[in-house]
Write a protein that holds these residues in place. Sequence first.
Motif, PDB file in Angstrom:
ATOM      1  N   SER A   9     -41.763 -64.298 119.015  1.00 32.79           N
ATOM      2  CA  SER A   9     -40.741 -63.484 119.669  1.00 32.79           C
ATOM      3  C   SER A   9     -39.914 -62.722 118.647  1.00 32.79           C
ATOM      4  O   SER A   9     -39.524 -61.573 118.880  1.00 32.79           O
ATOM      5  CB  SER A   9     -39.823 -64.363 120.514  1.00 32.79           C
ATOM      6  OG  SER A   9     -40.527 -64.980 121.565  1.00 32.79           O
ATOM      7  N   MET A  10     -39.642 -63.356 117.506  1.00 31.58           N
ATOM      8  CA  MET A  10     -38.869 -62.703 116.458  1.00 31.58           C
ATOM      9  C   MET A  10     -39.591 -61.461 115.947  1.00 31.58           C
ATOM     10  O   MET A  10     -38.957 -60.430 115.661  1.00 31.58           O
ATOM     11  CB  MET A  10     -38.645 -63.687 115.301  1.00 31.58           C
ATOM     12  CG  MET A  10     -37.743 -63.163 114.204  1.00 31.58           C
ATOM     13  SD  MET A  10     -36.058 -62.987 114.777  1.00 31.58           S
ATOM     14  CE  MET A  10     -35.676 -64.702 115.110  1.00 31.58           C
ATOM     15  N   VAL A  11     -40.911 -61.550 115.863  1.00 29.32           N
ATOM     16  CA  VAL A  11     -41.684 -60.422 115.337  1.00 29.32           C
ATOM     17  C   VAL A  11     -41.547 -59.203 116.241  1.00 29.32           C
ATOM     18  O   VAL A  11     -41.226 -58.098 115.791  1.00 29.32           O
ATOM     19  CB  VAL A  11     -43.171 -60.811 115.169  1.00 29.32           C
ATOM     20  CG1 VAL A  11     -43.999 -59.575 114.802  1.00 29.32           C
ATOM     21  CG2 VAL A  11     -43.327 -61.885 114.104  1.00 29.32           C
ATOM     22  N   TYR A  12     -41.786 -59.399 117.560  1.00 26.83           N
ATOM     23  CA  TYR A  12     -41.828 -58.212 118.416  1.00 26.83           C
ATOM     24  C   TYR A  12     -40.464 -57.822 118.999  1.00 26.83           C
ATOM     25  O   TYR A  12     -40.291 -56.693 119.446  1.00 26.83           O
ATOM     26  CB  TYR A  12     -42.852 -58.367 119.546  1.00 26.83           C
ATOM     27  CG  TYR A  12     -42.533 -59.374 120.609  1.00 26.83           C
ATOM     28  CD1 TYR A  12     -41.645 -59.092 121.646  1.00 26.83           C
ATOM     29  CD2 TYR A  12     -43.149 -60.616 120.616  1.00 26.83           C
ATOM     30  CE1 TYR A  12     -41.357 -60.018 122.615  1.00 26.83           C
ATOM     31  CE2 TYR A  12     -42.876 -61.547 121.592  1.00 26.83           C
ATOM     32  CZ  TYR A  12     -41.976 -61.239 122.588  1.00 26.83           C
ATOM     33  OH  TYR A  12     -41.706 -62.169 123.550  1.00 26.83           O
ATOM     34  N   SER A  13     -39.484 -58.719 118.969  1.00 27.48           N
ATOM     35  CA  SER A  13     -38.179 -58.350 119.530  1.00 27.48           C
ATOM     36  C   SER A  13     -37.171 -57.924 118.474  1.00 27.48           C
ATOM     37  O   SER A  13     -36.205 -57.217 118.782  1.00 27.48           O
ATOM     38  CB  SER A  13     -37.588 -59.520 120.329  1.00 27.48           C
ATOM     39  OG  SER A  13     -37.293 -60.615 119.484  1.00 27.48           O
ATOM     40  N   VAL A  14     -37.379 -58.341 117.231  1.00 29.80           N
ATOM     41  CA  VAL A  14     -36.431 -58.024 116.159  1.00 29.80           C
ATOM     42  C   VAL A  14     -37.081 -57.174 115.065  1.00 29.80           C
ATOM     43  O   VAL A  14     -36.580 -56.107 114.707  1.00 29.80           O
ATOM     44  CB  VAL A  14     -35.847 -59.313 115.539  1.00 29.80           C
ATOM     45  CG1 VAL A  14     -34.906 -58.980 114.381  1.00 29.80           C
ATOM     46  CG2 VAL A  14     -35.103 -60.126 116.599  1.00 29.80           C
ATOM     47  N   MET A  15     -38.214 -57.637 114.544  1.00 28.21           N
ATOM     48  CA  MET A  15     -38.831 -56.954 113.409  1.00 28.21           C
ATOM     49  C   MET A  15     -39.548 -55.665 113.805  1.00 28.21           C
ATOM     50  O   MET A  15     -39.476 -54.668 113.078  1.00 28.21           O
ATOM     51  CB  MET A  15     -39.808 -57.900 112.707  1.00 28.21           C
ATOM     52  CG  MET A  15     -39.161 -59.137 112.113  1.00 28.21           C
ATOM     53  SD  MET A  15     -37.720 -58.773 111.074  1.00 28.21           S
ATOM     54  CE  MET A  15     -38.465 -57.759 109.802  1.00 28.21           C
ATOM     55  N   THR A  16     -40.235 -55.682 114.960  1.00 25.55           N
ATOM     56  CA  THR A  16     -40.964 -54.474 115.363  1.00 25.55           C
ATOM     57  C   THR A  16     -40.047 -53.281 115.588  1.00 25.55           C
ATOM     58  O   THR A  16     -40.331 -52.180 115.095  1.00 25.55           O
ATOM     59  CB  THR A  16     -41.811 -54.757 116.621  1.00 25.55           C
ATOM     60  OG1 THR A  16     -42.754 -55.803 116.325  1.00 25.55           O
ATOM     61  CG2 THR A  16     -42.575 -53.521 117.059  1.00 25.55           C
ATOM     62  N   PRO A  17     -38.916 -53.422 116.317  1.00 22.93           N
ATOM     63  CA  PRO A  17     -37.996 -52.277 116.440  1.00 22.93           C
ATOM     64  C   PRO A  17     -37.436 -51.804 115.100  1.00 22.93           C
ATOM     65  O   PRO A  17     -37.107 -50.628 114.946  1.00 22.93           O
ATOM     66  CB  PRO A  17     -36.878 -52.812 117.340  1.00 22.93           C
ATOM     67  CG  PRO A  17     -37.516 -53.901 118.128  1.00 22.93           C
ATOM     68  CD  PRO A  17     -38.481 -54.547 117.173  1.00 22.93           C
ATOM     69  N   LEU A  18     -37.323 -52.722 114.126  1.00 26.36           N
ATOM     70  CA  LEU A  18     -36.858 -52.344 112.792  1.00 26.36           C
ATOM     71  C   LEU A  18     -37.922 -51.551 112.044  1.00 26.36           C
ATOM     72  O   LEU A  18     -37.607 -50.558 111.371  1.00 26.36           O
ATOM     73  CB  LEU A  18     -36.486 -53.603 111.998  1.00 26.36           C
ATOM     74  CG  LEU A  18     -36.143 -53.397 110.515  1.00 26.36           C
ATOM     75  CD1 LEU A  18     -34.808 -52.661 110.382  1.00 26.36           C
ATOM     76  CD2 LEU A  18     -36.095 -54.734 109.783  1.00 26.36           C
TER      77      LEU A  18
END
Length: 311
Positions: free
Chosen positions: A275-284
């Motif tokens: 979840s951290m990858v696609y909800s936090v890192m991907t938008p970054l």
Amino acid sequence: MSNSSDTLVTEFILLGFPELSHLQGLLSGSFLAIYVVTVLENLVILGTIGASHRLHTPMYFFLANLSVLETFYSTVTIPKLLAGLLAQARAISFAGCLTQLFLFLSLGSSECFLLTTMAGDRYLAICHPLRYPAIMHPRLCLYLALSAWLGGFLASFVSIALISHLRFCGPNVLNHFFCDISPLLQLSCSDTTAIETLDFVAALAVLVTSLLVTAVSYVRILATVQRVPGGAGRRKAFSTCASHLVVVVIFYTTTIFMYARPHAISSFDLNKLVSMVYSVMTPLLNPIIYCLRNRDIKEALAKLLHTPGAS
């Protein structure tokens, strides 16, 4: 059976990252920096596209929509996560939890549809360049963008409506940093089999349909690019698609792993990591992926930054 009249639980506690409590200061600073940078990146893209007449094309219109979506996507989860880390405000009401879940799932579905639309746009631009201007006129672009946004919200509505009628008898500690569907269903004392099945089918329908259209578009793009004479010509033809393809691979890999499964994930540590990858890192990362490889945006931004204010 309505939640409002039968449940003992009126709010949930978002557990967050208890195993990293000794790094609370570092986590708070990191997530705050990520959120600020994400918002600023997308604002820069929106401002650059809006100010440069050269970028008023279908491809950049859809990229602007993606920037708005990514900003909303981050705003759904990160501010509440920061509130839990900085002020220990980990409680969220039942209505607030459902609202966060609805927005998160809806924006994720909208991103699927928008990425698919962008793949179709690249297919038309590369495979049918002479017909492209006539087909992708501004009104059609607007309709496609609105369809992506509305389609994402409609795709999540039924699941959220059903979840709102589940009973939650306790405990109320949700082992996640936001209200995601798998940990929320684990807390219900109602039978969630039907909802899990419906959610799986809905996620599969959205993801498979979007991924199939995207895959077919890129197969045809690759076939067309292979017929372009010379290596330099092929690289130039495919360069407009490379950034989109990277974003598509990252987004679909993590999303399919999380949601296109017939049962809730039992390992919530893995759940939180993905979840951290696609909800936090991907938008970054998405604005960086798009802009660093995009000469048009870099040139337009450089021109804006070097234009004297008085001119």
